[in-house]
Structure formats: C-alpha cells, structure tokens
Design a protein around this motif. Structure first.
Motif, PDB file in Angstrom:
ATOM      1  N   VAL A   6       0.853  -1.146   0.144  1.00 24.56           N
ATOM      2  CA  VAL A   6      -0.078   0.018   0.150  1.00 24.56           C
ATOM      3  C   VAL A   6       0.829   1.331   0.048  1.00 24.56           C
ATOM      4  CG1 VAL A   6      -2.074  -0.939   1.225  1.00 24.56           C
ATOM      5  CG2 VAL A   6      -0.110  -0.013   2.433  1.00 24.56           C
ATOM      6  N   VAL A   7       2.111   0.962   0.229  1.00 24.15           N
ATOM      7  CA  VAL A   7       3.225   2.236   0.420  1.00 24.15           C
ATOM      8  C   VAL A   7       4.318   1.916  -0.417  1.00 24.15           C
ATOM      9  CG1 VAL A   7       2.343   3.032   2.431  1.00 24.15           C
ATOM     10  CG2 VAL A   7       4.214   1.744   2.243  1.00 24.15           C
ATOM     11  N   PRO A   8       4.883   2.865  -1.438  1.00 19.67           N
ATOM     12  CA  PRO A   8       6.108   2.367  -1.826  1.00 19.67           C
ATOM     13  C   PRO A   8       7.222   1.890  -0.770  1.00 19.67           C
ATOM     14  CG  PRO A   8       5.681   4.668  -2.605  1.00 19.67           C
ATOM     15  CD  PRO A   8       4.567   4.205  -1.349  1.00 19.67           C
ATOM     16  N   VAL A   9       7.956   1.106  -1.389  1.00 14.50           N
ATOM     17  CA  VAL A   9       8.963   0.435  -0.615  1.00 14.50           C
ATOM     18  C   VAL A   9      10.011   1.391   0.278  1.00 14.50           C
ATOM     19  CG1 VAL A   9      10.762  -1.361  -0.293  1.00 14.50           C
ATOM     20  CG2 VAL A   9       8.667  -1.959  -1.732  1.00 14.50           C
ATOM     21  N   TYR A  10      10.356   2.265  -0.902  1.00 15.47           N
ATOM     22  CA  TYR A  10      11.294   3.286  -0.227  1.00 15.47           C
ATOM     23  C   TYR A  10      10.764   4.179   0.716  1.00 15.47           C
ATOM     24  CZ  TYR A  10      14.463   2.329  -4.035  1.00 15.47           C
ATOM     25  OH  TYR A  10      15.496   1.664  -4.565  1.00 15.47           O
ATOM     26  N   ALA A  11       9.515   4.282   0.890  1.00 16.50           N
ATOM     27  CA  ALA A  11       8.832   4.920   1.905  1.00 16.50           C
ATOM     28  C   ALA A  11       8.634   4.039   3.302  1.00 16.50           C
ATOM     29  CB  ALA A  11       7.121   5.474   1.579  1.00 16.50           C
ATOM     30  N   LEU A  12       8.434   2.772   3.018  1.00 16.65           N
ATOM     31  CA  LEU A  12       8.488   1.896   4.211  1.00 16.65           C
ATOM     32  C   LEU A  12       9.767   1.897   4.889  1.00 16.65           C
ATOM     33  CD1 LEU A  12       7.002  -0.467   5.667  1.00 16.65           C
ATOM     34  CD2 LEU A  12       7.997  -1.773   4.048  1.00 16.65           C
ATOM     35  N   THR A  13      11.038   2.256   3.930  1.00 19.01           N
ATOM     36  CA  THR A  13      12.280   1.890   4.683  1.00 19.01           C
ATOM     37  C   THR A  13      12.830   3.286   4.983  1.00 19.01           C
ATOM     38  OG1 THR A  13      13.242   2.136   2.302  1.00 19.01           O
ATOM     39  CG2 THR A  13      12.909  -0.025   3.331  1.00 19.01           C
ATOM     40  N   GLY A  14      11.841   4.480   4.991  1.00 17.90           N
ATOM     41  CA  GLY A  14      12.114   5.685   5.313  1.00 17.90           C
ATOM     42  C   GLY A  14      13.249   6.204   4.476  1.00 17.90           C
ATOM     43  N   GLY A  15      13.127   5.851   3.032  1.00 14.09           N
ATOM     44  CA  GLY A  15      14.167   6.305   2.102  1.00 14.09           C
ATOM     45  C   GLY A  15      15.486   5.955   2.093  1.00 14.09           C
ATOM     46  N   ARG A  16      15.591   5.027   3.264  1.00  8.29           N
ATOM     47  CA  ARG A  16      17.062   4.479   3.234  1.00  8.29           C
ATOM     48  C   ARG A  16      17.542   3.520   2.359  1.00  8.29           C
ATOM     49  NH1 ARG A  16      16.865   1.289   8.232  1.00  8.29           N
ATOM     50  NH2 ARG A  16      14.847   1.069   7.989  1.00  8.29           N
ATOM     51  N   THR A  17      18.670   3.413   1.904  1.00  9.09           N
ATOM     52  CA  THR A  17      19.131   2.416   0.950  1.00  9.09           C
ATOM     53  C   THR A  17      20.266   1.575   1.776  1.00  9.09           C
ATOM     54  OG1 THR A  17      20.774   3.954   0.024  1.00  9.09           O
ATOM     55  CG2 THR A  17      18.644   3.612  -1.103  1.00  9.09           C
ATOM     56  N   ARG A  18      20.422   1.922   2.791  1.00 10.59           N
ATOM     57  CA  ARG A  18      21.387   1.249   3.770  1.00 10.59           C
ATOM     58  C   ARG A  18      20.918   0.957   5.064  1.00 10.59           C
ATOM     59  NH1 ARG A  18      26.911   1.570   1.610  1.00 10.59           N
ATOM     60  NH2 ARG A  18      26.895   3.093  -0.260  1.00 10.59           N
ATOM     61  N   SER A  19      21.544   0.082   5.873  1.00 15.98           N
ATOM     62  CA  SER A  19      20.842  -0.287   7.240  1.00 15.98           C
ATOM     63  C   SER A  19      21.168   0.854   8.239  1.00 15.98           C
ATOM     64  CB  SER A  19      21.636  -1.494   7.833  1.00 15.98           C
ATOM     65  OG  SER A  19      22.831  -1.334   8.047  1.00 15.98           O
ATOM     66  N   SER A  20      20.254   1.038   9.191  1.00 21.88           N
ATOM     67  CA  SER A  20      20.738   2.007  10.250  1.00 21.88           C
ATOM     68  C   SER A  20      21.965   2.048  10.840  1.00 21.88           C
ATOM     69  CB  SER A  20      19.301   2.147  11.158  1.00 21.88           C
ATOM     70  OG  SER A  20      19.238   0.742  11.558  1.00 21.88           O
ATOM     71  N   THR A  21      22.459   0.685  11.112  1.00 21.10           N
ATOM     72  CA  THR A  21      23.738   0.452  11.721  1.00 21.10           C
ATOM     73  C   THR A  21      24.849   0.788  10.848  1.00 21.10           C
ATOM     74  OG1 THR A  21      23.723  -1.768  11.006  1.00 21.10           O
ATOM     75  CG2 THR A  21      22.482  -1.491  13.184  1.00 21.10           C
ATOM     76  N   GLY A  22      24.484   1.177   9.427  1.00 14.61           N
ATOM     77  CA  GLY A  22      25.870   1.082   8.496  1.00 14.61           C
ATOM     78  C   GLY A  22      26.296  -0.083   7.999  1.00 14.61           C
ATOM     79  N   ALA A  23      25.963  -1.321   8.377  1.00 18.35           N
ATOM     80  CA  ALA A  23      26.669  -2.613   7.968  1.00 18.35           C
ATOM     81  C   ALA A  23      26.067  -2.877   6.680  1.00 18.35           C
ATOM     82  CB  ALA A  23      26.281  -3.801   8.777  1.00 18.35           C
ATOM     83  N   GLU A  24      26.668  -3.210   5.688  1.00 14.67           N
ATOM     84  CA  GLU A  24      26.474  -3.617   4.387  1.00 14.67           C
ATOM     85  C   GLU A  24      26.313  -5.044   4.233  1.00 14.67           C
ATOM     86  OE1 GLU A  24      25.395  -2.216   0.352  1.00 14.67           O
ATOM     87  OE2 GLU A  24      25.585  -1.031   2.242  1.00 14.67           O
ATOM     88  N   LEU A  25      25.367  -5.502   4.042  1.00 16.63           N
ATOM     89  CA  LEU A  25      25.191  -7.086   3.817  1.00 16.63           C
ATOM     90  C   LEU A  25      25.573  -7.391   2.508  1.00 16.63           C
ATOM     91  CD1 LEU A  25      21.896  -7.838   5.733  1.00 16.63           C
ATOM     92  CD2 LEU A  25      24.237  -8.313   6.454  1.00 16.63           C
ATOM     93  N   PRO A  26      26.611  -8.452   2.308  1.00 16.77           N
ATOM     94  CA  PRO A  26      26.842  -8.863   0.961  1.00 16.77           C
ATOM     95  C   PRO A  26      25.392  -9.543   0.432  1.00 16.77           C
ATOM     96  CG  PRO A  26      28.383  -9.701   2.204  1.00 16.77           C
ATOM     97  CD  PRO A  26      27.417  -9.005   3.136  1.00 16.77           C
ATOM     98  N   VAL A  27      25.465  -9.275  -1.060  1.00 17.26           N
ATOM     99  CA  VAL A  27      24.137  -9.952  -1.440  1.00 17.26           C
ATOM    100  C   VAL A  27      23.950 -11.396  -1.454  1.00 17.26           C
ATOM    101  CG1 VAL A  27      23.799  -7.982  -2.978  1.00 17.26           C
ATOM    102  CG2 VAL A  27      24.929 -10.246  -3.868  1.00 17.26           C
ATOM    103  N   GLU A  28      25.109 -12.181  -0.924  1.00 17.80           N
ATOM    104  CA  GLU A  28      24.936 -13.653  -1.087  1.00 17.80           C
ATOM    105  C   GLU A  28      24.855 -13.981   0.453  1.00 17.80           C
ATOM    106  OE1 GLU A  28      29.304 -12.576  -1.124  1.00 17.80           O
ATOM    107  OE2 GLU A  28      27.588 -11.860  -2.156  1.00 17.80           O
ATOM    108  N   THR A  29      24.632 -13.059   1.419  1.00 14.27           N
ATOM    109  CA  THR A  29      24.422 -13.386   2.565  1.00 14.27           C
ATOM    110  C   THR A  29      23.074 -14.225   2.959  1.00 14.27           C
ATOM    111  OG1 THR A  29      25.520 -11.309   3.390  1.00 14.27           O
ATOM    112  CG2 THR A  29      24.052 -12.435   5.173  1.00 14.27           C
TER     113      THR A  29
END
Length: 132
Positions: free
Chosen positions: A22-45
C-alpha cells in the motif's frame, strides 16, 4: 525513523484488503538504502528466521514476507527478487529484521578462510588430468 516505526505493526488487515503493498517500499524503509547500523550485507548473505521471527505475524507486509521467506536459508538477493524490490531495499529490510531479532545472518566465508593456493593448484591439476 526508528526501527520499530520502520517495521511497524499491521493490526488492521488493510494491506491484505488492498491486495498487497500500500506504500512504496522506499517509503517503508524511510528512504534508506543502507541499514541504520551502516553494515552493508553482501548480496549472497544467507538469512534464516529466529524463534522470535516465527511469531512475527503483525509486521508490515514486506517485513512479514521477508520473515516467511527465511523459513529456509535464503540470500538477500533472492529476497529482493521474490519481493520484486531493489537489492538495496532488500538489504534494509533484512538489516532491520536482524536488528529486531527476527532474522539470523549467516555471512559467506571470507577470502582469508578459503583453501590455500597450493590446494587449489592441486585441485586444478587433478581436474585437468581427468579431462584429458
């Protein structure tokens, strides 16, 4: 936006009534494209559901779907594909759920943990010998 605000609770059933997101995913994540902790998970995680995640039926649609997908080990990129969201968004969803204790992370082995070059050379020689 706090983690609990991002993950939210769906007590009204409105999302199912509207047939999905019902809402765009970017709105759901608060516009974030990175985690709030700053840890970048590899895509194969790989991630799996925790006991707390097995009781997480009141989460927003995408978060709940992510937890359900993690009933078996699944990679971050597979979650993105299954939810039809960009990998960056899948990383944020997974990171939020890990931070909240709903998912467990299983990182791929690091380069330092791999076999020694001598072992790889012997393996390569053996494969070459078999193919001739």
């Amino acid at each position: 936006m706090s983690l609990s605000d991002a993950i939210g609770r769906n007590t009204s059933g409105d999302q199912e009534a509207h047939g999905g997101r019902v809402v765009p995913v970017y709105a759901l994540t608060g516009g974030r494209t990175r985690s709030s902790t700053g840890a970048e998970l590899p895509v194969e995680t790989l991630v799996t559901v925790t006991p707390a995640g097995q009781r997480a039926d009141e989460l927003h649609l995408e978060y709940r779907a992510t937890v359900e997908l993690a009933a078996r080990p699944i990679s971050v990129v597979e979650i993105g594909a299954a939810l039809r969201v960009p990998v960056g968004v899948a990383r944020v969803l997974v990171s939020d759920l890990v931070d909240a204790g709903y998912l467990a992370v299983h990182l791929p082995p690091s380069a330092e943990g791999g076999p020694a070059p001598e072992i790889l050379e012997r393996l390569l020689e053996g494969l070459r010998a078999r193919s001739h």
